[in-house]
Motif scaffolding. Structure first.
Motif, PDB file in Angstrom:
ATOM      1  N   SER A  41     -21.839   1.475  -6.090  1.00 10.19           N
ATOM      2  CA  SER A  41     -20.779   0.560  -6.522  1.00 10.19           C
ATOM      3  C   SER A  41     -20.021  -0.020  -5.324  1.00 10.19           C
ATOM      4  N   LEU A  42     -20.080   0.651  -4.165  1.00  8.23           N
ATOM      5  CA  LEU A  42     -19.408   0.078  -2.993  1.00  8.23           C
ATOM      6  C   LEU A  42     -19.999  -1.280  -2.627  1.00  8.23           C
ATOM      7  N   MET A  43     -21.294  -1.466  -2.911  1.00  4.65           N
ATOM      8  CA  MET A  43     -21.916  -2.759  -2.649  1.00  4.65           C
ATOM      9  C   MET A  43     -22.152  -3.529  -3.948  1.00  4.65           C
ATOM     10  N   ARG A  44     -21.579  -3.035  -4.994  1.00  9.80           N
ATOM     11  CA  ARG A  44     -21.775  -3.582  -6.346  1.00  9.80           C
ATOM     12  C   ARG A  44     -23.256  -3.662  -6.703  1.00  9.80           C
ATOM     13  N   LEU A  45     -23.970  -2.606  -6.367  1.00  5.57           N
ATOM     14  CA  LEU A  45     -25.401  -2.555  -6.676  1.00  5.57           C
ATOM     15  C   LEU A  45     -25.662  -1.734  -7.931  1.00  5.57           C
ATOM     16  N   HIS A  46     -24.605  -1.233  -8.557  1.00  8.34           N
ATOM     17  CA  HIS A  46     -24.781  -0.383  -9.737  1.00  8.34           C
ATOM     18  C   HIS A  46     -25.551  -1.158 -10.794  1.00  8.34           C
ATOM     19  N   LYS A  47     -26.497  -0.444 -11.438  1.00  8.40           N
ATOM     20  CA  LYS A  47     -27.399  -1.127 -12.374  1.00  8.40           C
ATOM     21  C   LYS A  47     -26.927  -0.944 -13.792  1.00  8.40           C
ATOM     22  N   PRO A  48     -27.222  -1.873 -14.688  1.00  7.55           N
ATOM     23  CA  PRO A  48     -26.913  -1.658 -16.085  1.00  7.55           C
ATOM     24  C   PRO A  48     -27.587  -0.373 -16.555  1.00  7.55           C
ATOM     25  N   PRO A  49     -26.997   0.394 -17.448  1.00  8.02           N
ATOM     26  CA  PRO A  49     -25.743   0.123 -18.153  1.00  8.02           C
ATOM     27  C   PRO A  49     -24.502   0.700 -17.474  1.00  8.02           C
ATOM     28  N   ALA A  50     -24.413   0.653 -16.148  1.00 12.55           N
ATOM     29  CA  ALA A  50     -23.202   1.132 -15.478  1.00 12.55           C
ATOM     30  C   ALA A  50     -22.221  -0.021 -15.285  1.00 12.55           C
ATOM     31  N   LEU A  75     -20.301 -12.258  -2.352  1.00 13.88           N
ATOM     32  CA  LEU A  75     -20.919 -10.938  -2.479  1.00 13.88           C
ATOM     33  C   LEU A  75     -22.231 -10.884  -1.696  1.00 13.88           C
ATOM     34  N   GLN A  76     -23.014 -11.954  -1.859  1.00 13.37           N
ATOM     35  CA  GLN A  76     -24.309 -11.991  -1.192  1.00 13.37           C
ATOM     36  C   GLN A  76     -24.144 -11.943   0.321  1.00 13.37           C
ATOM     37  N   GLN A  77     -23.108 -12.599   0.844  1.00 18.09           N
ATOM     38  CA  GLN A  77     -22.860 -12.572   2.280  1.00 18.09           C
ATOM     39  C   GLN A  77     -22.318 -11.218   2.725  1.00 18.09           C
ATOM     40  N   PHE A  78     -21.469 -10.638   1.855  1.00 20.37           N
ATOM     41  CA  PHE A  78     -20.855  -9.350   2.183  1.00 20.37           C
ATOM     42  C   PHE A  78     -21.905  -8.256   2.315  1.00 20.37           C
ATOM     43  N   ARG A  79     -22.848  -8.267   1.368  1.00 22.11           N
ATOM     44  CA  ARG A  79     -23.883  -7.248   1.404  1.00 22.11           C
ATOM     45  C   ARG A  79     -24.693  -7.356   2.693  1.00 22.11           C
ATOM     46  N   TRP A  80     -24.977  -6.229   3.273  1.00 21.18           N
ATOM     47  CA  TRP A  80     -25.766  -6.102   4.495  1.00 21.18           C
ATOM     48  C   TRP A  80     -25.006  -6.544   5.741  1.00 21.18           C
ATOM     49  N   GLN A  81     -24.139  -7.605   5.617  1.00 21.14           N
ATOM     50  CA  GLN A  81     -23.458  -8.085   6.799  1.00 21.14           C
ATOM     51  C   GLN A  81     -22.327  -7.129   7.158  1.00 21.14           C
ATOM     52  N   GLU A  82     -21.580  -6.695   6.134  1.00 21.78           N
ATOM     53  CA  GLU A  82     -20.467  -5.790   6.408  1.00 21.78           C
ATOM     54  C   GLU A  82     -20.822  -4.357   6.043  1.00 21.78           C
ATOM     55  N   THR A  83     -21.543  -4.199   4.945  1.00 19.44           N
ATOM     56  CA  THR A  83     -21.972  -2.870   4.539  1.00 19.44           C
ATOM     57  C   THR A  83     -23.466  -2.892   4.326  1.00 19.44           C
ATOM     58  N   SER A  84     -24.181  -1.978   4.938  1.00 21.06           N
ATOM     59  CA  SER A  84     -25.607  -1.889   4.632  1.00 21.06           C
ATOM     60  C   SER A  84     -25.908  -0.460   4.226  1.00 21.06           C
ATOM     61  N   LEU A 124     -27.727  -6.630  11.070  1.00 20.98           N
ATOM     62  CA  LEU A 124     -26.610  -7.565  11.142  1.00 20.98           C
ATOM     63  C   LEU A 124     -25.358  -6.911  11.706  1.00 20.98           C
ATOM     64  N   ASN A 125     -25.538  -5.761  12.350  1.00 22.31           N
ATOM     65  CA  ASN A 125     -24.397  -5.076  12.924  1.00 22.31           C
ATOM     66  C   ASN A 125     -23.294  -4.788  11.909  1.00 22.31           C
ATOM     67  N   PRO A 126     -23.600  -4.070  10.871  1.00 24.02           N
ATOM     68  CA  PRO A 126     -22.615  -3.851   9.810  1.00 24.02           C
ATOM     69  C   PRO A 126     -21.490  -2.935  10.299  1.00 24.02           C
ATOM     70  N   LYS A 127     -20.358  -3.024   9.588  1.00 22.49           N
ATOM     71  CA  LYS A 127     -19.236  -2.165   9.968  1.00 22.49           C
ATOM     72  C   LYS A 127     -19.321  -0.819   9.291  1.00 22.49           C
ATOM     73  N   LEU A 128     -20.042  -0.801   8.161  1.00 19.74           N
ATOM     74  CA  LEU A 128     -20.201   0.467   7.450  1.00 19.74           C
ATOM     75  C   LEU A 128     -21.672   0.646   7.072  1.00 19.74           C
ATOM     76  N   LEU A 129     -22.167   1.853   7.336  1.00 16.32           N
ATOM     77  CA  LEU A 129     -23.549   2.152   6.953  1.00 16.32           C
ATOM     78  C   LEU A 129     -23.513   3.269   5.920  1.00 16.32           C
ATOM     79  N   ILE A 130     -24.099   3.010   4.752  1.00 19.85           N
ATOM     80  CA  ILE A 130     -24.142   4.046   3.729  1.00 19.85           C
ATOM     81  C   ILE A 130     -25.499   4.725   3.792  1.00 19.85           C
TER      82      ILE A 130
END
Lengths: 330, 328, 301
Positions: A55-64, A86-95, A172-178
């Motif tokens: 959910s931090l990357m809003r990748l949660h799948k239905p039915p969540a 969102l599309q830009q945020f993903r991977w660029q800031e958090t991967s 992309l040199n993210p600031k957070l890596l999960i």
């Protein structure tokens, strides 16, 4: 809190189930990560730790569904982003490095193209040759020869695929890596090698890490601080050393003792009795009551409050105490 | 290469099996088939002379001195060298002549509907899987499954009666009879105009493909590489087409080839309803005229079409799936 | 009982399918209760008449009552389909499961037979055998359809057996020394009930439709009344050209009813047995809530 890179407040993620009721897999969770810091998130399978990661990357799948809370990353409200943001945020800031690197590469596309996609959709370069140069550099960081870029994922071994995914995550040199249980599919030797590599890279590039695993001893060894989840909640969080030596919550204590430590002498191992809580059936009082070895009447009636101390916080009526030698007081 | 050889040898085995079936079926029929056959042939207005009687006897394996096994090998050899026997009804025409008259039209119908059907079924399957569980999903899956289960005869009759009788579309023939188009383009237009109804019928009987594509798509959407793609910031339509559909299509290509047999059966019936001069009409004429060699020829021809389609699918997969390509 | 009602309420597909099936079965199997006319009785002077009060679906070119023919004909069509389906499913059960379970040479023989029969177009093969036998009775049609349409199911059942076979409870039964027949019947079969029943239903659909198709081409017994021969007679007597739609309305309606009802029932079998499909039902609730959330978010930003 203003200096935090990631700030999660009262996050609630619910799953819609068959009889049209909902189950909260993540219930009222708050935590924050500072730039360059590493936080470990531990707990049994099904406790909601992966749900948080997704959910931090809003990748949660239905039915969540994220039904409540706030996720602020680098000053931006993630839950309020539109599609493009969102599309830009993903991977660029958090991967993210996924649980099953074996299956998270597109099987019918060459590695070269899969790297190129990252650069293309984030506006780094539209030139394929340039992208290949950048990817070659990344691969050399994780120790994969440049000519392997032309290969398909199935031609890579499991460990190589995992390293390739890590290289992609850093593109992309993210600031957070999960890291979502990044090594469960690999054997122990490769496991350690990969984790060590990632934390070495962290020192070099200075990104923050959210490390998710059920292997709490591995986590305590590498992370600055550790949060332990049970049944959708964080029940204790603190600095790694404190969590390792003197955990305050009985669950953390049990979890710690159910894994062999990688270093030091082999000590007594014990599990936690019972099974994870059924989230459809949450009892009054403490969620851990049925499995706790120190349960008392109070635990069955009143939900334990948050208790803060210098090194962290926990939720328990009857915190564990230790004597000077670090032994548990009975 | 090994993969192609392996597939190819299976097709040859299958083809020989079909020939063998063709050879032995009439020889194992109970009673005195020669008399029955000649009687039937006579009743249906066929010419009966020395040559036909000998041909019938030969077909049923009577009146020859050579052992069965020799006849069998001669027969198989004949098939491979293009000698498919003589037609009873169109005597002295050969079976291959009679078949080739209808084959073109049937290939045209089948080819058109295969391509169109592939596009329609895949697109519907992709859309429906993307919003699975929604209203459109239920509507499309139930409707397509029902339509696919209704036999070609019924679909064809309904379309012919409803759309055909409004006069909007022709209900018979491949081109307007006694029409001599001025230009090539006029001719093509006429052919397309006549093909609309039959092709729609084949498309409807083939709608079951939607379910297959949908199931594959749903499977693929659950895979981790899709999540990783989304996480990488790949736009949604690229995920839908380049990621999930690209992988979901692989099994569809194979099953499409298997479907050719089913569609071919439907197409033969549909041709009959619409009076279309393809293999179906040749077949019904052969049946009515008890022209057994011709029917055998049609069975062989349809098997050949089936096998060719499967072989083409294998080659297509080879290009689409790197995992098989490298498996040397 | 309550459970059944609740299930039917939650699944309109099943309810509609069951009602349609029951109506069709009652009307055809109890044909004499619903019509007083003999299906082959000829009404002199009433040739190819449009529907009227006397003849609900009009008459054929030979002056026979279409409605009565439809009901009586359906009886035969459905029974032929049912028995042919039973033969095909029995064959595919025996061959598919045994091949999947025993493996080895036996399996490779059976599966190559399956593969070969599958590449020979079914309808064409049916037609060839039918024409060799000359005019054929419904009984023979049953046998022919039954013996030519088993490979599809056999292939599915074989694959399913192979996957069940490799599960632990089969190993444990084997180590316990249970007989092979017992393992097949008690351990493996019950785990495939849903696949078996849904393939049974779809084979029945296929058999009814194949029967009608064969007769439409002209292989039926011209004296017996079935949906297929009705279509054949309508086509040959030029009903299509003269626009006598009622002549084919009866059999087509019957085929549609039985096709739709059995398809719907097949959907509900899948839904009951496959928990993955049940997930679909609450996806609708998910979409609703997601929409609501999007609206709220829109207001916020």
């Amino acid at each position: 809190m203003s200096d935090a890179l990631l700030n999660v407040e009262n996050l609630k993620v619910e799953y819609i189930t068959g009889d049209s009721t909902t189950v909260a897999a993540v219930d009222n969770v708050s935590f924050s990560i500072k730039p360059g810091e590493s936080l470990g998130l531990a707990g049994e399978s099904g406790c909601g730790k992966s749900t948080i990661a997704y959910s931090l990357m809003r990748l949660h799948k239905p039915p969540a569904l994220i039904t409540n809370g706030k996720i602020v990353m680098n000053g931006k409200d993630v839950l309020n982003m539109n599609k493009k943001e969102l599309q830009q945020f993903r991977w660029q800031e958090t991967s993210m490095v996924f649980q099953s690197a074996m299956n998270c590469l597109n099987p019918v596309v060459t590695m070269e193209k899969q790297f190129f996609e990252i650069y293309k959709y984030h506006g780094v370069t539209k030139n394929k040759k340039e992208a290949i140069k950048l990817s070659e550099k990344l691969l050399s960081i994780v120790g994969i020869p440049a000519e392997r870029l032309k290969d398909y994922p199935h031609q890579f071994s499991g460990g190589m695929r995992q390293r390739a995914v890590i290289a992609m995550a850093l593109a992309l040199n993210p600031k957070l890596l999960i890291l979502d249980e990044p090594t469960t599919a690999l054997d122990t030797v490769v496991q350690r090698d990969i984790i060590q590599r990632i934390f070495k890279l962290q020192k070099e590039y200075g990104f923050a890490i959210l490390f998710i695993t059920h292997d709490i001893s591995l986590m305590m060894e590498f992370c600055d601080s550790v949060a332990v989840m049970y049944a959708g909640r964080i029940i204790e969080q603190g600095k790694s050393l404190m969590m390792l030596k003197e955990p305050k919550h009985p669950y953390t204590y049990g979890l710690k003792n159910s894994f062999p430590s990688l270093q030091g002498p082999l000590s007594h191992m014990e599990g936690i009795k019972g099974n994870p809580l059924n989230l459809k059936n949450i009892p009054q009082g403490c969620r851990f009551q049925d499995r706790c070895f120190r349960v008392c009447d109070k635990c069955r009636q009143i939900e334990p409050p948050k208790v803060e101390h210098t090194d962290g916080f926990f939720y328990c009526h009857d915190q564990l105490a230790y004597d000077k030698g670090g032994k548990l007081h009975e | 290469m090994k993969y192609i050889l392996k597939r190819l040898s299976f097709y040859i085995v299958a083809f020989v099996a079909a020939i063998t079936l063709n050879f032995f079926l009439p020889r194992f029929m109970p009673g005195d088939p020669v008399q029955m056959f000649i009687g039937d042939l006579y009743q249906s207005g066929g010419k009966i002379d020395e040559a036909t009687i000998r041909a019938v006897e030969e077909m049923f394996g009577y009146n020859t001195d050579e052992p069965l096994i020799v006849t069998y090998f001669k027969y198989v050899g004949g098939i491979f060298t293009g000698d498919w026997g003589l037609s009873f009804k169109y005597y002295p025409q050969t079976v291959t002549d009679a078949i080739s008259r209808g084959l073109g039209w049937t290939l045209f119908l089948m080819g058109t509907s295969l391509v169109l059907g592939f596009i329609i079924n895949s697109l519907l399957g992709i859309l429906v899987a993307w919003r699975r569980g929604g209203k459109m999903d239920t509507g499309v899956t139930v409707t397509s499954q029902i339509l696919a289960n209704i036999p070609a005869v019924v679909t064809a009759l309904i379309l012919s009666l409803s759309l055909g009788h409004t006069g909007l579309l022709p209900t018979g023939y491949a081109v307007t009879p006694l029409y001599f188009p001025a230009t090539q383009w006029d001719y093509i237009k006429d052919v397309i105009y006549h093909a609309i109804l039959p092709v729609s019928c084949i498309l409807i009987t083939g709608l079951g493909g939607v379910m297959g594509m949908r199931a594959n798509m749903i499977n693929q959407l659950g895979e981790d590489y899709i999540t990783m793609g989304i996480a990488k910031g790949v736009p949604q339509h690229k995920i839908m087409i380049g990621y999930s559909a690209r992988n979901a299509l692989l099994p569809v290509v194979t099953s499409l080839a298997m479907q050719v047999g089913f569609l071919l059966g439907g197409s033969l019936i549909i041709e009959q309803v619409f009076n279309y001069p393809g293999l179906g009409t040749v077949m019904v004429n052969a049946i009515n005229g008890r022209d057994y060699p011709l029917m055998q020829g049609i069975l062989l021809m349809s098997t050949t079409l089936m096998l060719t389609a499967n072989f083409l699918a294998d080659i297509a997969i080879l290009f689409l799936d790197p995992r098989i390509r490298r498996q040397k | 009982m309550k459970k059944i009602i609740n299930f039917l309420k939650g699944s309109p597909k099943t309810t509609v399918g069951l009602i349609m099936l029951i109506v069709t079965l009652v009307m055809t199997m109890g044909a004499p209760l619903f019509t007083n006319y003999d299906p082959i009785e000829r009404f002199e002077g009433k040739y190819q008449e449009a529907p009227s009060e006397e003849h609900i679906l009009g008459t054929t070119q030979l002056g026979r009552d279409v409605f009565s023919q439809t009901l009586h004909g359906g009886r035969k069509s459905i029974s032929v389909g049912f028995f042919a389906g039973t033969i095909a499913v029995t064959l595919s059960l025996i061959l598919g499961i045994s091949a999947g379970y025993f493996g080895g040479v036996y399996d490779s023989i059976v599966s190559s037979i399956i593969n070969v029969v599958m590449v020979i177009p079914n309808i064409v093969l049916l037609l060839i055998i039918a024409s060799l036998l000359g005019g054929i009775s419904p009984f023979l049609i049953c046998i022919i359809i039954g013996f030519t349409s088993w490979p599809w199911n056999a292939r599915v059942l074989r694959a399913q057996t192979m996957s069940i076979r490799s599960r632990e409870f089969i190993y444990s039964a084997e180590t316990l020394g249970e007989s092979k027949l017992r393992i097949l019947l008690v351990e493996i079969m019950p785990n495939m009930l849903s696949i078996i029943s849904s393939s049974f239903v779809s084979t029945i659909i296929y058999a009814i439709m194949a029967h009608a198709t064969l007769e439409f081409i002209g292989f039926g017994d011209p004296l017996s009344v079935t949906w297929g021969t009705m279509l054949y007679n309508a086509q040959t007597s030029g009903a299509m050209i003269s626009g006598a739609w009622w002549e084919i309305a009866g059999p087509i309606g019957g085929l549609l009813l039985i096709g739709i009802s059995l398809t719907l029932i097949n959907f509900s079998i899948d839904e009951i047995s496959n928990p993955k499909l049940r997930v679909q039902r609450f996806m609708r609730i998910y979409y609703k809530r997601q929409k609501k959330q999007l609206k709220e978010n829109g207001r916020r930003s």
